[in-house]
Write a protein that holds these residues in place. Sequence first.
Motif, PDB file in Angstrom:
ATOM      1  N   GLU A   1       0.817  -1.211   0.000  1.00 31.87           N
ATOM      2  CA  GLU A   1       0.000   0.000   0.000  1.00 31.87           C
ATOM      3  C   GLU A   1       0.851   1.260   0.000  1.00 31.87           C
ATOM      4  O   GLU A   1       0.564   2.221  -0.723  1.00 31.87           O
ATOM      5  CB  GLU A   1      -0.930  -0.005   1.212  1.00 31.87           C
ATOM      6  N   LYS A   2       1.917   1.259   0.817  1.00 29.92           N
ATOM      7  CA  LYS A   2       2.773   2.452   0.905  1.00 29.92           C
ATOM      8  C   LYS A   2       3.413   2.763  -0.437  1.00 29.92           C
ATOM      9  O   LYS A   2       3.427   3.920  -0.876  1.00 29.92           O
ATOM     10  CB  LYS A   2       3.854   2.223   1.966  1.00 29.92           C
ATOM     11  N   LEU A   3       3.963   1.728  -1.096  1.00 27.28           N
ATOM     12  CA  LEU A   3       4.656   1.960  -2.365  1.00 27.28           C
ATOM     13  C   LEU A   3       3.679   2.388  -3.457  1.00 27.28           C
ATOM     14  O   LEU A   3       3.944   3.340  -4.208  1.00 27.28           O
ATOM     15  CB  LEU A   3       5.391   0.694  -2.802  1.00 27.28           C
ATOM     16  N   GLU A   4       2.543   1.711  -3.556  1.00 29.15           N
ATOM     17  CA  GLU A   4       1.578   2.048  -4.601  1.00 29.15           C
ATOM     18  C   GLU A   4       1.052   3.467  -4.430  1.00 29.15           C
ATOM     19  O   GLU A   4       0.882   4.195  -5.416  1.00 29.15           O
ATOM     20  CB  GLU A   4       0.426   1.036  -4.591  1.00 29.15           C
ATOM     21  N   ASN A   5       0.813   3.873  -3.199  1.00 26.79           N
ATOM     22  CA  ASN A   5       0.333   5.233  -2.955  1.00 26.79           C
ATOM     23  C   ASN A   5       1.389   6.266  -3.340  1.00 26.79           C
ATOM     24  O   ASN A   5       1.074   7.320  -3.901  1.00 26.79           O
ATOM     25  CB  ASN A   5      -0.053   5.413  -1.488  1.00 26.79           C
ATOM     26  N   LEU A   6       2.656   5.970  -3.020  1.00 25.48           N
ATOM     27  CA  LEU A   6       3.724   6.910  -3.346  1.00 25.48           C
ATOM     28  C   LEU A   6       3.865   7.080  -4.859  1.00 25.48           C
ATOM     29  O   LEU A   6       3.964   8.202  -5.371  1.00 25.48           O
ATOM     30  CB  LEU A   6       5.047   6.418  -2.748  1.00 25.48           C
ATOM     31  N   VAL A   7       3.859   5.965  -5.591  1.00 21.69           N
ATOM     32  CA  VAL A   7       3.969   6.029  -7.046  1.00 21.69           C
ATOM     33  C   VAL A   7       2.752   6.738  -7.640  1.00 21.69           C
ATOM     34  O   VAL A   7       2.871   7.552  -8.564  1.00 21.69           O
ATOM     35  CB  VAL A   7       4.101   4.606  -7.639  1.00 21.69           C
ATOM     36  N   PHE A   8       1.599   6.459  -7.085  1.00 20.69           N
ATOM     37  CA  PHE A   8       0.356   7.079  -7.538  1.00 20.69           C
ATOM     38  C   PHE A   8       0.416   8.596  -7.368  1.00 20.69           C
ATOM     39  O   PHE A   8       0.121   9.367  -8.291  1.00 20.69           O
ATOM     40  CB  PHE A   8      -0.799   6.480  -6.744  1.00 20.69           C
ATOM     41  N   GLU A   9       0.815   9.045  -6.178  1.00 17.80           N
ATOM     42  CA  GLU A   9       0.868  10.482  -5.897  1.00 17.80           C
ATOM     43  C   GLU A   9       1.918  11.186  -6.747  1.00 17.80           C
ATOM     44  O   GLU A   9       1.707  12.305  -7.216  1.00 17.80           O
ATOM     45  CB  GLU A   9       1.157  10.696  -4.408  1.00 17.80           C
ATOM     46  N   ALA A  10       3.049  10.520  -6.968  1.00 17.33           N
ATOM     47  CA  ALA A  10       4.097  11.112  -7.793  1.00 17.33           C
ATOM     48  C   ALA A  10       3.624  11.273  -9.234  1.00 17.33           C
ATOM     49  O   ALA A  10       3.930  12.273  -9.901  1.00 17.33           O
ATOM     50  CB  ALA A  10       5.357  10.237  -7.749  1.00 17.33           C
ATOM     51  N   THR A  11       2.865  10.316  -9.722  1.00 16.20           N
ATOM     52  CA  THR A  11       2.361  10.376 -11.094  1.00 16.20           C
ATOM     53  C   THR A  11       1.367  11.523 -11.259  1.00 16.20           C
ATOM     54  O   THR A  11       1.408  12.257 -12.244  1.00 16.20           O
ATOM     55  CB  THR A  11       1.696   9.042 -11.474  1.00 16.20           C
ATOM     56  N   ILE A  12       0.481  11.649 -10.298  1.00 13.72           N
ATOM     57  CA  ILE A  12      -0.483  12.753 -10.342  1.00 13.72           C
ATOM     58  C   ILE A  12       0.261  14.086 -10.357  1.00 13.72           C
ATOM     59  O   ILE A  12      -0.078  15.009 -11.107  1.00 13.72           O
ATOM     60  CB  ILE A  12      -1.436  12.702  -9.129  1.00 13.72           C
ATOM     61  N   GLU A  13       1.308  14.186  -9.530  1.00 12.18           N
ATOM     62  CA  GLU A  13       2.034  15.455  -9.398  1.00 12.18           C
ATOM     63  C   GLU A  13       2.866  15.770 -10.627  1.00 12.18           C
ATOM     64  O   GLU A  13       2.932  16.916 -11.070  1.00 12.18           O
ATOM     65  CB  GLU A  13       2.944  15.407  -8.167  1.00 12.18           C
ATOM     66  N   TYR A  14       3.496  14.747 -11.208  1.00 11.31           N
ATOM     67  CA  TYR A  14       4.401  15.010 -12.327  1.00 11.31           C
ATOM     68  C   TYR A  14       3.711  14.940 -13.686  1.00 11.31           C
ATOM     69  O   TYR A  14       3.785  15.855 -14.492  1.00 11.31           O
ATOM     70  CB  TYR A  14       5.577  14.034 -12.293  1.00 11.31           C
ATOM     71  N   VAL A  15       3.013  13.823 -13.960  1.00 11.54           N
ATOM     72  CA  VAL A  15       2.478  13.576 -15.293  1.00 11.54           C
ATOM     73  C   VAL A  15       1.203  14.357 -15.565  1.00 11.54           C
ATOM     74  O   VAL A  15       0.974  14.834 -16.672  1.00 11.54           O
ATOM     75  CB  VAL A  15       2.205  12.068 -15.499  1.00 11.54           C
ATOM     76  N   LEU A  16       0.345  14.497 -14.561  1.00 11.20           N
ATOM     77  CA  LEU A  16      -0.985  15.030 -14.813  1.00 11.20           C
ATOM     78  C   LEU A  16      -1.175  16.467 -14.346  1.00 11.20           C
ATOM     79  O   LEU A  16      -2.261  16.854 -13.934  1.00 11.20           O
ATOM     80  CB  LEU A  16      -2.033  14.105 -14.176  1.00 11.20           C
ATOM     81  N   LYS A  17      -0.124  17.250 -14.408  1.00 10.84           N
ATOM     82  CA  LYS A  17      -0.299  18.679 -14.175  1.00 10.84           C
ATOM     83  C   LYS A  17      -0.650  19.330 -15.514  1.00 10.84           C
ATOM     84  O   LYS A  17      -0.316  18.789 -16.581  1.00 10.84           O
ATOM     85  CB  LYS A  17       0.963  19.294 -13.574  1.00 10.84           C
ATOM     86  N   PRO A  18      -1.337  20.478 -15.500  1.00  8.59           N
ATOM     87  CA  PRO A  18      -1.891  21.053 -16.741  1.00  8.59           C
ATOM     88  C   PRO A  18      -0.902  21.183 -17.892  1.00  8.59           C
ATOM     89  O   PRO A  18      -1.209  20.803 -19.023  1.00  8.59           O
ATOM     90  CB  PRO A  18      -2.396  22.427 -16.272  1.00  8.59           C
ATOM     91  N   GLN A  19       0.304  21.711 -17.629  1.00 11.69           N
ATOM     92  CA  GLN A  19       1.251  21.915 -18.726  1.00 11.69           C
ATOM     93  C   GLN A  19       1.723  20.596 -19.327  1.00 11.69           C
ATOM     94  O   GLN A  19       1.965  20.486 -20.529  1.00 11.69           O
ATOM     95  CB  GLN A  19       2.454  22.748 -18.280  1.00 11.69           C
ATOM     96  N   ALA A  20       1.810  19.555 -18.475  1.00  8.74           N
ATOM     97  CA  ALA A  20       2.222  18.242 -18.968  1.00  8.74           C
ATOM     98  C   ALA A  20       1.111  17.617 -19.795  1.00  8.74           C
ATOM     99  O   ALA A  20       1.368  16.965 -20.820  1.00  8.74           O
ATOM    100  CB  ALA A  20       2.600  17.328 -17.805  1.00  8.74           C
ATOM    101  N   ILE A  21      -0.130  17.797 -19.377  1.00  8.29           N
ATOM    102  CA  ILE A  21      -1.272  17.238 -20.116  1.00  8.29           C
ATOM    103  C   ILE A  21      -1.321  17.795 -21.534  1.00  8.29           C
ATOM    104  O   ILE A  21      -1.530  17.056 -22.504  1.00  8.29           O
ATOM    105  CB  ILE A  21      -2.585  17.541 -19.369  1.00  8.29           C
ATOM    106  N   ASP A  22      -1.123  19.095 -21.691  1.00 12.61           N
ATOM    107  CA  ASP A  22      -1.134  19.708 -23.022  1.00 12.61           C
ATOM    108  C   ASP A  22      -0.063  19.093 -23.922  1.00 12.61           C
ATOM    109  O   ASP A  22      -0.310  18.770 -25.083  1.00 12.61           O
ATOM    110  CB  ASP A  22      -0.903  21.224 -22.909  1.00 12.61           C
ATOM    111  N   LYS A  23       1.119  18.930 -23.368  1.00  9.95           N
ATOM    112  CA  LYS A  23       2.241  18.399 -24.139  1.00  9.95           C
ATOM    113  C   LYS A  23       2.001  16.944 -24.531  1.00  9.95           C
ATOM    114  O   LYS A  23       2.243  16.535 -25.669  1.00  9.95           O
ATOM    115  CB  LYS A  23       3.527  18.517 -23.313  1.00  9.95           C
TER     116      LYS A  23
END
Length: 519
Positions: free
Chosen positions: A321-343
Amino acid sequence: MKKRTVIYARFSSHTQTEQSIEGQLRECYDYAKRQDLTVVGEYIDRELTGTTDKRPQFLKMIEDSKKKTFDYVLVYQLDRFARNRYDSANYKAKLKKNGVRVLSAKENITEDASGILIEGVLESMAEYYSAELSQKVKRGIKESLTKGYFIGGNCLFGYDIVDKHWAVNPTEAEIVRDMFARYKSGEKAKSIVDRLNAQGIRNKSGAAFTVNSFAKIIRNSKYAGIVINNGETYENVVPAIVDKDTYETCNRIMDNQRHKQKTVQEHSEYVLSGKLFCGYCGTLMTAEDGTSHTGKIYHYYKCFNRKKNKDQCNKSNITKEKLENLVFEATIEYVLKPQAIDKIASAVVEKFNSSITKSDSLALLEKEQQQVQKSINGFLNAIAEGVVTKSTKERLLALEQQNDILEEKIALEKARQVQPLQYETVKAFLTYFARKKYQNDEEKNEFFNSFIYRVVLFDDCVYIFYNTSPDAPTKVKLDKDELDELKSPEHRKSTRLQPLGFKLGANGGGRGIRTLAPD
């Protein structure tokens, strides 16, 4: 040696016909020929939707993949495989385990990480279409039920279908009433079933009664005149054979008997399975369950080499649970921010649309139309110069008629072509994931399959490779308390990725997140 493929095709009774299967097969065989694939079999489900697991040929194909007799499953389009992204990921994982990959005849999807993301976009669009279609079908069913119509399926013992309405079968109804009465008075289910079979009484399909088929009759509310569909209750559709009190009493008895429906135990899903690798020895980290001396069950990931021989690797176990949550949160923060979504949306659209090519059928039709148009122009020029005969007019009319037919065929063929992706559609897909509230493992599994390409785990950090940029991983620093490791780790310096040519990039974020970029 040619790669071997099987073809899977299906059509839904409410939208398609038998010709749909023929069309799907034709396109699949054309694709196999172009790609130099050998078709070794077909699996076809008729009048079944992709939103249900009750597809016998599909399930047989999944089971047959264990025999390693084919390398690919070829479908007309991805929505023929499954209309639900979770089911699609689940069955693709089973096929992948057996060395089998899914191919689409109409959607040119590469095998690299960006192809996985494109596949996710297409599947989620198909799922939206399926949900929209499902709502239309539900509205049609509701209308039919409101009018008291039979909406399809198997007719129950005790009834007949007359002019699209349920009607009581007098002979069978008396048997049903006797079954309920005996069970209500305390007679055991097996005794009732044995009595029916001894009398030569058979069910609607002509088979002998069983305890299970008896239980289904007792459980079916239609015998009390109650139809429940999509959360709504209808009492004007099926005429009752037994009264509600008898039906409810029999069900209470069955609740206390061995026919009580069993609850399905939920198993924790390991959403990083197949994507998580040990940073020290490079092998996969596998799912493990453990029980403490107090009886508490722990779920964690363990290095496969260490599992086989603890001296081969020192990587410590990591709480799931700890690892999956960390990877999940990092993905939301890095990949799915507005400027990244446009690109990302722009890159996906450009790559997919650049791969769209005309089918051979369309190319031949357009070539034939060009030749016909050239002939028409020749006759028109001749007429303009005064060369007009009876045969000239007849030939010109025949050519124009041929051109009209070709235009219709071309329009139909174009409708069958893969449609280009739209930037706004892809952006909406990515934004949906960014804003969604993930409440269970099923939803997280959908998320991980769409975006996570690979995760490499060390004791002091984790590298996350995304389908959006598989050559530029994100690095997240770790600490023992945060990951709640089951065994105190022997921390070592992470060096395995250095030979791959990665360096720290300029992008950053909270929680020690750094983005790596290739040289």
